[in-house]
Scaffold this active site. Structure first.
Site, PDB file in Angstrom:
ATOM      1  N   SER A  83      16.850  49.041  -0.862  1.00 11.71           N
ATOM      2  CA  SER A  83      18.312  49.055  -0.786  1.00 11.71           C
ATOM      3  C   SER A  83      18.889  49.934  -1.880  1.00 11.71           C
ATOM      4  O   SER A  83      18.685  49.681  -3.071  1.00 11.71           O
ATOM      5  CB  SER A  83      18.858  47.629  -0.948  1.00 11.71           C
ATOM      6  OG  SER A  83      20.217  47.682  -1.309  1.00 11.71           O
TER       7      SER A  83
ATOM      8  N   ASP B 155      22.168  52.763   8.711  1.00  9.81           N
ATOM      9  CA  ASP B 155      23.544  52.660   9.227  1.00  9.81           C
ATOM     10  C   ASP B 155      23.681  53.274  10.622  1.00  9.81           C
ATOM     11  O   ASP B 155      24.674  53.045  11.305  1.00  9.81           O
ATOM     12  CB  ASP B 155      24.520  53.354   8.274  1.00  9.81           C
ATOM     13  CG  ASP B 155      24.649  52.597   6.963  1.00  9.81           C
ATOM     14  OD1 ASP B 155      24.354  51.395   6.937  1.00  9.81           O
ATOM     15  OD2 ASP B 155      25.052  53.216   5.958  1.00  9.81           O
TER      16      ASP B 155
END
Ligand code: S3P
Length: 426
Positions: free
Chosen positions: A164, A311
């Protein structure tokens, strides 16, 4: 706001410039706030998320002015001031997670708040490493609001289970204020805009594979022109590949290798996609992207692919409905922790439209190619990327679809519909 999307009857043609990268915009205003001097940021995002970051920096005492509608100057003496009120991160996870790293090491207290969706998102991933550094963060069940008591921090060597960039950036930013060398190791490489920008601003930062180390550093001001966002370009890439006879040129896109998973996947599926005019601007690779409607075949998307296109997965799921054979998307369970649960929501919406898609705990299995019928209303759960993915699916449906909550596209891409209209008339 409900928006009816009418299926297109003509190809999408023409060229458009994709607006500013959201991840780089957030970082530019935050990092410029920490530098001593005047930074000028050109092509700053107009998306509501980046405006949340800008407003949080203003609330921390920064003098930030718009020089034109896409250029800002940030004037700082390198010191943040105690805020007079709670700091509102709106819908933006990037604002909350990166700012928590910056604020944990200040000599004042602050409170980060967010909207309904952000207040449900997991913050343990940043609270845990920051607490190991000596930070004091009070929250209810590791959710916003986050009450941060500023403290002197100590360096840690942290190995993250998640790839992340938000967690990595949070720890590295805290490391700028900590005694000692802070290092962060991730299981696969996530986007490295923080590392590139901090390096350009003179931070003491070292990269060794998936491990990044940083020491206490003073930052130099930043002068940057932010490239277009590949995550916004993704909706047009999918539309260009699937609307019959389309050919479009997307100009000025950031093609940092940590973000170009979608380009690799399109090639794996047999799609026609070309990078043109490749160049580098202030440490970030940039190119124009040409895409043509193509016959596609299913593929597997997993492992180290995932952080490079996280995304884009809702849009890629739409693409996979138009590919012959099976597409397997796995190792993406963190999609459930985005602005909405993007696994359950995408499955529900694409099934309603007529796709053959199965939900897995960590992704999807999609059998193509299926005709999408549409003729339905789609919920989007305040999630900008669901809105724009379903809009693109709506273009290739037989019947119109209605998208509930279309206005959420403004979170990252207020220009989305105008640009789509331009290609429809192109
Ligand atoms: C971002 C990192 C990603 C991405 C988000 C923006 C960033 O989140 O999904 O939209 O700017 O660092 P994670 O780091 O949680 O995967």
């Amino acid at each position: 706001m409900k928006k009816q999307v009418i299926p297109v009857i003509a190809p999408l043609n023409g060229e458009i410039e994709i607006p500013s990268d959201k991840s780089i915009s957030h970082r530019s205003v935050m990092f410029a706030s920490l530098a001593n001097g005047r930074s000028v940021i050109k092509n700053f995002s107009k998306g509501a998320d980046c405006v949340s970051s800008l407003n949080v920096c203003r609330a921390l005492g920064l003098n930030i002015n718009y020089l034109d509608d896409k250029t800002i100057e940030v004037i700082s003496d390198g010191q943040l001031k105690a805020p007079a009120a709670h700091l509102d991160c709106g819908n933006s996870g990037t604002t909350m997670r990166l700012m928590s790293g910056i604020l944990a090491g200040q000599n004042f207290n602050s409170v980060l708040i967010g909207d309904e969706s952000l207040s449900k998102r997991p913050m343990k991933r940043v609270i845990e490493p920051l607490s190991m550094m000596g930070a004091s963060i009070i929250s209810k069940e590791n959710r916003a609001p986050l009450i941060i008591e500023g403290h002197q921090l100590s360096a840690i060597s942290y190995t993250s289970k998640l790839a992340s960039a938000q967690v990595k950036s949070c720890v590295l930013l805290a490391g700028l204020f900590a005694d000692g060398v802070t290092s962060f190791t991730e299981p696969a490489k996530s986007r490295d805009h923080t590392e590139r920008m901090l390096k350009a601003m003179g931070a003491d930062i070292k990269i060794d594979g998936n491990r990044v180390s940083v020491s206490k550093s003073k930052l130099k001001p930043l002068n940057i022109t932010i490239p277009g966002d590949i995550s916004s370009a993704a909706f047009f890439i999918v539309a260009g590949l699937t609307v019959p006879d389309s050919e479009i040129l997307l100009e000025n896109i950031g093609v940092n290798p940590a973000r170009t998973g979608i380009i690799d996947v399109v090639r794996r599926m047999g799609g026609t996609i070309e990078l043109l005019n490749e160049r580098e601007e202030q440490g970030e690779p940039v190119a124009d992207i040409r895409v043509k409607c193509s016959s596609l075949m299913g593929c597997e998307i997993s492992g180290a692919d995932i952080p490079r296109l996280i995304d884009e997965l809702p849009a890629i799921a739409v693409l996979a409905t138009q590919a012959e054979g099976v597409t397997i998307i796995k190792d993406a369970s963190d999609l459930r922790n985005k602005e909405a649960d993007r696994i359950t929501s995408v499955v529900k919406a694409l099934k309603l439209m007529g796709a053959d898609i199965e939900e897995r705990s960590d992704g999807f299995i999609i059998n193509g190619k299926t005709e999408l019928y549409g003729g339905c209303e789609l919920e989007t759960f305040h999630d900008h990327r669901l809105v724009m993915s379903y809009y693109v699916a709506g273009l290739i449906c037989k019947e119109p679809v209605v998208i509930d909550g279309f206005e959420w596209s403004k979170i990252s891409f207020p220009e989305f519909e105008t640009l789509m209209e331009k290609l429809k008339g192109g």
